[in-house]
Design a protein around this motif. Structure first.
Motif, PDB file in Angstrom:
ATOM      1  N   ASP A 165       0.817  -1.209   0.000  1.00  0.00           N
ATOM      2  CA  ASP A 165       0.000   0.000   0.000  1.00  0.00           C
ATOM      3  C   ASP A 165       0.852   1.261   0.000  1.00  0.00           C
ATOM      4  OD1 ASP A 165      -2.332  -1.492   0.067  1.00  0.00           O
ATOM      5  OD2 ASP A 165      -2.378  -1.580   2.255  1.00  0.00           O
ATOM      6  N   TYR A 216      -4.228 -18.044   7.421  1.00  0.00           N
ATOM      7  CA  TYR A 216      -3.397 -16.887   7.100  1.00  0.00           C
ATOM      8  C   TYR A 216      -2.887 -16.985   5.662  1.00  0.00           C
ATOM      9  CZ  TYR A 216       0.805 -13.961   6.927  1.00  0.00           C
ATOM     10  OH  TYR A 216       1.763 -13.053   6.553  1.00  0.00           O
ATOM     11  N   ALA A 219      -5.661 -16.383   3.199  1.00  0.00           N
ATOM     12  CA  ALA A 219      -6.052 -14.967   3.135  1.00  0.00           C
ATOM     13  C   ALA A 219      -5.011 -14.154   2.373  1.00  0.00           C
ATOM     14  CB  ALA A 219      -6.236 -14.415   4.541  1.00  0.00           C
ATOM     15  N   MET A 220      -3.719 -14.418   2.639  1.00  0.00           N
ATOM     16  CA  MET A 220      -2.660 -13.711   1.935  1.00  0.00           C
ATOM     17  C   MET A 220      -2.686 -14.040   0.449  1.00  0.00           C
ATOM     18  SD  MET A 220      -0.837 -11.725   3.884  1.00  0.00           S
ATOM     19  CE  MET A 220       0.754 -11.581   3.095  1.00  0.00           C
ATOM     20  N   GLN A 221      -2.899 -15.305   0.120  1.00  0.00           N
ATOM     21  CA  GLN A 221      -2.971 -15.726  -1.272  1.00  0.00           C
ATOM     22  C   GLN A 221      -4.093 -15.000  -1.988  1.00  0.00           C
ATOM     23  OE1 GLN A 221      -0.998 -18.266  -2.749  1.00  0.00           O
ATOM     24  NE2 GLN A 221      -1.972 -18.059  -4.753  1.00  0.00           N
ATOM     25  N   GLN A 222      -5.258 -14.912  -1.363  1.00  0.00           N
ATOM     26  CA  GLN A 222      -6.400 -14.259  -1.985  1.00  0.00           C
ATOM     27  C   GLN A 222      -6.162 -12.765  -2.159  1.00  0.00           C
ATOM     28  OE1 GLN A 222      -9.162 -15.718  -3.362  1.00  0.00           O
ATOM     29  NE2 GLN A 222      -9.366 -13.624  -4.147  1.00  0.00           N
ATOM     30  N   HIS A 223      -5.576 -12.138  -1.136  1.00  0.00           N
ATOM     31  CA  HIS A 223      -5.278 -10.700  -1.220  1.00  0.00           C
ATOM     32  C   HIS A 223      -4.317 -10.410  -2.366  1.00  0.00           C
ATOM     33  CE1 HIS A 223      -4.145  -6.632  -0.168  1.00  0.00           C
ATOM     34  NE2 HIS A 223      -2.884  -7.003  -0.017  1.00  0.00           N
ATOM     35  N   HIS A 224      -3.247 -11.171  -2.447  1.00  0.00           N
ATOM     36  CA  HIS A 224      -2.262 -10.940  -3.496  1.00  0.00           C
ATOM     37  C   HIS A 224      -2.822 -11.318  -4.872  1.00  0.00           C
ATOM     38  CE1 HIS A 224       1.551 -10.108  -1.181  1.00  0.00           C
ATOM     39  NE2 HIS A 224       0.687 -10.405  -0.211  1.00  0.00           N
ATOM     40  N   GLN A 225      -3.666 -12.328  -4.918  1.00  0.00           N
ATOM     41  CA  GLN A 225      -4.314 -12.709  -6.170  1.00  0.00           C
ATOM     42  C   GLN A 225      -5.174 -11.569  -6.699  1.00  0.00           C
ATOM     43  OE1 GLN A 225      -4.003 -15.864  -7.673  1.00  0.00           O
ATOM     44  NE2 GLN A 225      -5.218 -15.187  -9.436  1.00  0.00           N
ATOM     45  N   THR A 226      -5.955 -10.960  -5.805  1.00  0.00           N
ATOM     46  CA  THR A 226      -6.828  -9.848  -6.201  1.00  0.00           C
ATOM     47  C   THR A 226      -6.011  -8.675  -6.726  1.00  0.00           C
ATOM     48  OG1 THR A 226      -8.478 -10.500  -4.558  1.00  0.00           O
ATOM     49  CG2 THR A 226      -8.596  -8.243  -5.392  1.00  0.00           C
ATOM     50  N   GLU A 227      -4.929  -8.330  -5.992  1.00  0.00           N
ATOM     51  CA  GLU A 227      -4.103  -7.194  -6.406  1.00  0.00           C
ATOM     52  C   GLU A 227      -3.396  -7.481  -7.740  1.00  0.00           C
ATOM     53  OE1 GLU A 227      -3.779  -4.201  -4.888  1.00  0.00           O
ATOM     54  OE2 GLU A 227      -5.367  -4.848  -3.515  1.00  0.00           O
TER      55      GLU A 227
END
Length: 302
Positions: A165, A216, A219-227
């Motif tokens: 960010d 964890y 969640a990190m995988q999904q966050h980075h996938q979205t970005e």
């Protein structure tokens, strides 16, 4: 597409071949208006400390050495000049090569510096000198470290970005992708994006009640996938060409570069100093040592 108009090639007189010059010529052949300067900094302390010669005689000897080396460079680039490539030699007397390279870039608005990786025959790997690291950290334009690896059409280029960010990192990500897209189009290569994210720290996992490493990681995988998907949409990159991998960059990047047989891997640098720069250098050194293709280091805009 015009990208590199003014390339500076750093010559290493200790190397029997000059991969940096060959790579610059390849790029120039892709772009009609590109000009190349082959640059050599030389220095011999013995010319400075001898008491037998006068100042004028020492200066004359230095000029003679510079002229001799310039003649050597002129012979090296003559075939490319006959081919029609705009290329010129420059030799200067300077004890700190990276400083005069940086000065040359600033004074002449070079948009790319190309240097050759140093191959250590006993270690069977590529090593970097302190001057190399200074150049990578401080050069205002991209620095291409080239090895003996071709850029055939239809090959792969791998661009590494860091999901964050922080405005500086976000701006650097966009510059990395923009640089990678232009080069991929020039070289008729396929562009891949990679992002590595860290696994949960074991001590934290043990000390926090109810902490689930699996949740964890998911969640990190999904966050980075979205970005990453957002970057892919913004820069028109195919979804199957983005890679999100759990692990440290120095482990993830060489493995993925090898599996893709990437001709070029692109990294970003924020030009830090002090202990932070030393840490970045240690990480990058492991990446450079492991990756067989070329490496392009891009800095955030000043």
């Amino acid at each position: 597409m015009i990208k590199y108009r003014n390339i500076l090639v750093v010559i290493d007189p200790t190397m029997p071949e000059q991969p940096a010059l060959l790579r610059a010529v390849e790029l120039a052949r892709l772009e009609d208006v590109t000009k190349i300067k082959v640059f050599l900094a030389i220095y011999d302390f013995s010319y400075e400390i001898t008491s037998i010669l006068s100042n004028e005689e020492r200066e004359e000897m230095r000029e003679g050495v510079v002229a001799h080396r310039k003649g050597w460079l002129s012979g090296m680039i003559k075939p490319y000049q006959k081919e029609g490539i705009e290329i010129e030699p420059k030799v200067i007397w300077h004890s700190r090569p990276f400083e005069c390279v940086l000065q040359e870039v600033k004074e002449n608005d070079h948009d790319l510096v190309i240097t050759s990786a140093h191959h250590h025959s006993l270690l069977k790997s590529f090593i970097f000198t302190p001057s190399d690291w200074h150049l990578l950290r401080k050069c205002p334009c991209p620095v291409l470290v080239t090895k003996h690896h071709g850029w055939p059409p239809g090959g792969n280029i791998l661009a590494a970005i860091n999901i964050s960010d922080e405005p500086e990192q976000m701006a650097l990500n966009e510059r990395i992708i923009h640089e990678a897209k232009v080069i991929a189009q020039l070289a008729k290569a396929n562009l891949h994006l990679v992002n590595a994210f860290p696994a949960p720290i074991v001590n934290i996992a043990l000390e926090l009640p109810g902490f689930s490493p699996e949740l964890y990681s998911d969640a990190m995988q999904q966050h980075h996938q979205t970005e990453m998907e957002e970057y892919a949409r913004k820069f028109d990159i195919q979804p199957d060409c983005i890679h999100i991998v759990e692990g440290m960059p120095e482990d993830v990047l060489p493995e993925l570069a090898k599996s893709l047989d990437a001709e070029l891997t692109i990294l970003g640098s924020v030009g830090r100093t002090g202990w932070s720069a030393a840490f970045i250098g240690n990480t990058a050194e492991r990446v450079v040592d492991s990756i067989q293709g070329d490496l392009l280091v891009v800095k955030a805009y000043e």
